[in-house]
Design an enzyme around this catalytic site. Sequence first.
Site, PDB file in Angstrom:
ATOM      1  N   GLU A  66      28.818 -36.692 -20.695  1.00 21.69           N
ATOM      2  CA  GLU A  66      30.121 -35.901 -21.959  1.00 21.69           C
ATOM      3  C   GLU A  66      30.553 -35.942 -22.555  1.00 21.69           C
ATOM      4  OE1 GLU A  66      31.048 -33.089 -17.768  1.00 21.69           O
ATOM      5  OE2 GLU A  66      32.438 -34.614 -17.774  1.00 21.69           O
ATOM      6  N   ASP A 237      34.089 -30.320 -10.280  1.00 22.80           N
ATOM      7  CA  ASP A 237      34.242 -30.576 -12.019  1.00 22.80           C
ATOM      8  C   ASP A 237      32.617 -29.945 -12.856  1.00 22.80           C
ATOM      9  OD1 ASP A 237      33.289 -32.587 -11.569  1.00 22.80           O
ATOM     10  OD2 ASP A 237      34.559 -33.815 -12.496  1.00 22.80           O
TER      11      ASP A 237
END
Lengths: 358, 358
Positions: A66, A237
Amino acid sequence: MLNFIVPPKQGIPFISVQTMAKIISDYGVEQCITDLVDALEQDFLRWEKFEKSSRFASHSKDGVIELMPVSDGNMFACKYVNGHPINTKRDLQTVAAMGILSDVETGYPILLTEMCILTALRTAATSAMLAKYCAPKGADTLALIGNGAQSEFQALGMKAIIGISEVRLYDVDPAASKKTADNLSNSGLKIVICNTLEEAVLGAEIITTCTADKRNATILRDNIVTEGVFINAIGGDCPGKTELDKNILMRADRVIVEFEPQTRIEGDIQQLSSDFPVVEFHRILKGEVPARTSANDLVVFDGVGFASEDFTALVFLRDLISKQKGYELLDMIAQQPDPKNLYSIVNSYSRAPAAAMG
Amino acid sequence: MLNFIVPPKQGIPFISVQTMAKIISDYGVEQCITDLVDALEQDFLRWEKFEKSSRFASHSKDGVIELMPVSDGNMFACKYVNGHPINTKRDLQTVAAMGILSDVETGYPILLTEMCILTALRTAATSAMLAKYCAPKGADTLALIGNGAQSEFQALGMKAIIGISEVRLYDVDPAASKKTADNLSNSGLKIVICNTLEEAVLGAEIITTCTADKRNATILRDNIVTEGVFINAIGGDCPGKTELDKNILMRADRVIVEFEPQTRIEGDIQQLSSDFPVVEFHRILKGEVPARTSANDLVVFDGVGFASEDFTALVFLRDLISKQKGYELLDMIAQQPDPKNLYSIVNSYSRAPAAAMG
């Protein structure tokens, strides 16, 4: 020069893992988290100033890579972070993060740093900040479900900010609980290793779930969560990675998120419809919406980690190392005398003598 | 271990500006570009394998900060790059780039590098690759409009791949042209500094525009561009930053782009409607569409720089430094014996002796 620690021509400050550990140990984990909570509150109060976007995520079979960019118009921050739970079986970290803080006016990096430890700190500070506004008054006991890399930081954050005195540990891996207990043995906290999740949760006013499995798990079942608690759910998450029984979310009096568009994709609320009501935390902080209206309310923080929290942590680090030294300087940006003469850097290594123009 | 240069526990290889300059000088700029063109062609041929997205851009008053992520499923690359033309007035670089290459299976970085010089190389290689397929046969003369940091690399790329023998330089700043001419004095190219853009363009089969001004400029007017040329327009690469008279694009026989969604936002075609016909380069390379059908065709490459080109360059660099050494190793990723015991790294610096569990 206001944003730079050293003039950029001298190099880019780099904080290694060992330097980070030493800086934080010298300053104190609880003091770091206390300062970070102050800084997070200041930044969440100016939520509108940040250029926000959901993080960029590149998913693969066993993990995700990410990028988390954000800017307040003065500085720009970006964290590179992966999530590969399978890595622990390879003797590698689940998360191998690094961060960059930059000056918007010049586009130059201000610092480059490891962010494995710094992320654990900022996550603990975020959780503690949420608990400060959402936990029932006088909360004394924390149930810590999942005793991996985040757990000690989470416990110390709740001690520093909320004043909890007891931590009840549970992990499917008993060695992980033992490790956390050992690490917290000097902390002043009463540490209780529990054999079951039910035992850990019993009597706790704050329940933190920070597990790492990348799947839709039901770490917390609905029927073991009582009224009047604050659930700090920070391990769900990622798309396909959740921790809470969705019935907990549905009966909660308040579900709080960081940045709604990102949490819809990544948080535990991915199990629910896109119009399921949530409140962004900055609104709680500003007093626009109460976190709870009675001691019996069930309040859930569906935390996924937002880029502005890394921004806050990077600026905190910049300020800290401006006083404490110890960083390296990386020769990362070309700095030849004539900016238009980039080629001269390469040319300086070529062996042929300079000749007259052809 | 296939993707790693060294086991990740030893540290993350870092290529500084000086190391990059030495590596490239030792291997040779033209050889680097030649190898890069081969590698770019291989990667553009497997265009479908890449997870592609338009770059992330954070715009501010005087510049832009961008992130350019891409993955082929085996490796992940991301470049951090700014664009601040005003920086040259501050004695700083317009572009201060850095890059990371990572292993998808573990999420760990493989290498971290300066990308100011590497970007100039990959841009020159991309331009030369486009010219290989788009320039008229036997092209011998390059007009180089804008003689800044990219110019020498562009000239050497066209020499190495196309075999041009003459470069005609023009810049609004005569000192920039003089600098480029000096740097290329040993290159074997005939260098001609021109007083006007018209003079530079006269007789050139390839026109490269690589200017840095962040505005909608008309560097090339329609009436000075003849038939039968290839325009390599690489300086218009940002919303509000263009180089070509739009009439040139409208009368061109072919306008070629890298990744259409990104070029629609950033390229010279931002001046035209969203259905203006363009062809992605990978289709030219695969022979699906001809670049030109006659020697008289006007062909334009509206180049903005795509993340996959940086990916290719980073993999090239990884392979090169696997043989040549000289890189540093950065202590960037935590590597304590127990992955779940991140706290132990901080704890190892604390002064208090370990006590029995409380």
